[in-house]
Design an enzyme around this catalytic site. Structure first.
Site, PDB file in Angstrom:
ATOM      1  N   ASP A   1       0.880  -1.271   0.080  1.00 37.71           N
ATOM      2  CA  ASP A   1      -0.269  -0.230   0.059  1.00 37.71           C
ATOM      3  C   ASP A   1       0.815   1.314  -0.022  1.00 37.71           C
ATOM      4  O   ASP A   1       0.874   2.042   0.759  1.00 37.71           O
ATOM      5  CB  ASP A   1      -0.975  -0.135   1.437  1.00 37.71           C
ATOM      6  CG  ASP A   1      -1.957   1.089   1.157  1.00 37.71           C
ATOM      7  OD1 ASP A   1      -2.441   1.542   0.042  1.00 37.71           O
ATOM      8  OD2 ASP A   1      -2.382   1.668   2.255  1.00 37.71           O
TER       9      ASP A   1
ATOM     10  N   GLU B   1       6.061  11.321   0.639  1.00 35.02           N
ATOM     11  CA  GLU B   1       6.152  12.806   0.867  1.00 35.02           C
ATOM     12  C   GLU B   1       7.731  13.170   0.968  1.00 35.02           C
ATOM     13  O   GLU B   1       8.674  12.479   1.589  1.00 35.02           O
ATOM     14  CB  GLU B   1       5.504  13.135   2.116  1.00 35.02           C
ATOM     15  CG  GLU B   1       3.925  13.055   2.089  1.00 35.02           C
ATOM     16  CD  GLU B   1       3.133  13.451   3.399  1.00 35.02           C
ATOM     17  OE1 GLU B   1       3.945  14.315   4.080  1.00 35.02           O
ATOM     18  OE2 GLU B   1       2.065  13.031   3.509  1.00 35.02           O
TER      19      GLU B   1
END
Length: 555
Positions: free
Chosen positions: A426, A431
């Site tokens: 997943d 970021e």
């Protein structure tokens, strides 16, 4: 005459018994002396040679460490010089009288000192290896995420949110009940551990493994009194934002299933519960790989009643509490998936295992940019992503900024290695800190869906490595090191997890999961070998002055 003959015979018997006793004592003394002499035999030549090798390694380590210290001597003094040793505890604050005996034993056991592993410590030996003590680049002013600015600079920039100077103090203005009255100055000794962590983030890593504040921070997360609890908005599953009296915060993920419960093979990768122990184990694995890109995470036992229900100001969360037929206190919150009475979070009856992750600096101080992963899954039951249909997909990625230059591609492959080892499918976005642009590391956040299956591996996670055939040299060398018997990944992982408070309750990872780490590590190295046979440009060389050909531990 008869009496005299009896007396002589008695004395003769006594004399014989004394001689026998003396003989036995002499034999016993000779036997003990032989044992002592055997124990004191000097080592042979092979042992001496290994001792010499160890001495040379220590000298090499000392040289590397001194070089590292010299290169970072300019660093802002965010931590004291001497490391303080703390005992990790996971004791729930203000337990209810209705706690059962088993729960109280767990709470007491979680508060005991974590004992050092007996015998040889593979973990200590690993972190002493030169590959984990490489010379770091000299940090410049712009390499720090946050800096404590002098008061004059703060006035010039018009920002006073994150600044204070040494002549004046930052005093808390909050009058909310329970918060500490803090006075922070530029002196690092006045900073709480979470603030020291924020001030220690650089362009190249979230934290320095040798920073003494790391132990203080994990102790702080495991023991600090919880002042507030609200549900964190967003996301697909239940998460809580916990507040502490010194203005620190942590992200809580609760235990929703047994640790040894394996994910159903028929479930899609977005249909599984997030695991609190996966967040903890991911932090330790990331540290063992030498990445240092996951915020510190610890396990803790909390009291659902006194540390969530009675202190929350989130009315939507408080309305979801109920008592189960078994007498356990439960809640389910509000989120996109698995927030219902059919999927509650329950104490036993009040105690609940959770993971607490250190929060990153506020987005107003340190904005982060989110990037969509090129190898993002389709998240569809019928469609396939482009990379799943085109094995030359990486050729397109290599020509697309920001993957066409710099380290972004090998950063992504580092994350791929981490995800494959813990079987995390997943990973759709990642970021980075906006301040550093493209020249920085990828944050390895949100690892709750890792360590779900141990009986089988997911080869599609390695698609970036297989299709691009690129990997950092330092990453590859560490992987090779962790495949050796003296530094076996499963062994150092097991030892590292013993440092977590919840390890006193039960092992954080089962032996099946630990064995799977070794199996998956071998699979990664096999992919690299295959790439080397097919391509010449495989290794991204990020090391200078280190040659594995001269490292006896890698051959």
């Amino acid at each position: 005459m008869i009496r005299q003959s009896r007396g002589r015979s008695t004395r003769s018997i006594y004399l014989v018994l004394a001689c026998l006793s003396l003989t036995l004592h002499l034999l016993l003394a000779v036997f003990c002396l032989s044992i002592l002499q055997t124990a004191c035999i000097l080592p042979d030549s092979s042992t001496s040679s290994s001792a010499k090798t160890e001495t040379l390694q220590r000298q090499s380590l000392s040289h590397s460490s001194s070089s590292s210290a010299a290169s970072s001597s300019h660093k802002q003094p965010t931590v004291p010089q001497k490391a303080e040793h703390y005992q990790l505890t996971a004791k729930a604050s203000h337990p209810k009288d209705s706690f059962n005996d088993a729960t109280e034993k767990k709470l007491i056991g979680a508060g005991k000192v974590i004992q050092k592993v007996k015998g040889h410590s593979k973990l200590e030996a690993l972190f002493k290896h030169p590959l984990y003590n490489l010379e770091r680049p000299e940090l410049q002013e712009d390499d720090w995420l946050l800096r404590v600015q002098p008061n004059e600079q703060a006035k010039d920039s018009g920002s006073e949110d994150d600044t204070f100077n040494g002549d004046s103090e930052w005093e808390s203005t909050s009058e909310e009940k329970g918060y500490d009255k803090v006075n922070w100055t530029s002196d690092v000794e006045t900073h709480p551990p979470w603030l020291r962590f924020h001030l220690g983030i650089t362009r190249w890593e979230l934290y320095n493994r040798k920073d003494p504040n790391l132990a203080k921070l994990t102790h702080y997360l495991a023991t600090q009194r919880i002042l507030g609890a609200v549900q964190k908005p967003g996301g697909t599953q239940l998460k809580l934002l916990m507040s502490f009296p010194n203005y620190g915060q942590a992200l809580l993920k609760p235990m929703k299933q047994a640790r040894d419960a394996e994910t159903d093979v028929n479930l899609f990768y977005f249909s599984d519960f997030e695991r609190h122990n996966a967040e903890i184990a991911a932090f330790h694995l990331d540290r063992l790989l030498g990445f240092n890109r996951i915020p510190p995470v610890v396990g803790r036992l909390i009291n659902v009643t006194t540390e969530v229900r009675e202190i929350t100001t989130d009315h939507r969360l408080s309305r979801t509490f109920f008592t189960s037929p078994a007498g356990n206190i439960c809640f389910y919150g509000q989120c996109e998936y698995y927030c219902s009475t059919e999927h509650p979070v329950c104490g036993t009856p009040h105690a609940l295992e959770v993971s607490l992750a250190t929060m990153l600096p506020d987005l107003t101080l340190a904005p982060r940019r989110s990037w969509r992963s090129p190898w993002r899954r389709a998240y569809s039951r019928t469609k396939l992503a482009k990379w799943e249909k085109d094995q030359t997909y990486c050729d397109t990625v290599k020509q697309t900024p920001p993957y066409s230059h710099g380290t972004r591609l090998v950063d992504l492959i580092d994350m791929t290695v981490l995800d494959f080892l813990m079987s995390n499918m997943d990973r759709h976005h990642y970021e980075m800190f906006e301040k550093f642009g493209n020249e920085t590391f990828i944050l390895h956040l949100d690892n709750g869906r890792g360590f779900g299956r141990h009986s089988q591996d997911e080869p599609t996670i390695l698609a970036p490595l297989k299709q691009c055939c690129r990997i950092r040299r330092s990453t590859l060398l560490r992987l090779r090191l962790l495949s050796l018997p003296s530094f076996r990944l499963s062994d150092v992982m097991r030892e590292s997890l013993l440092q977590d408070p919840l390890a006193t309750v039960a092992p954080l990872l089962s032996e099946a999961h630990l064995s799977a780490l070794d199996r998956r590590l071998a699979a990664i190295l096999q992919v690299v070998r295959t790439c080397k046979e097919q391509h010449t440009d495989v290794i991204y060389d990020d090391l200078e002055g280190y040659d594995e050909d001269y490292d006896p531990q890698l051959h």
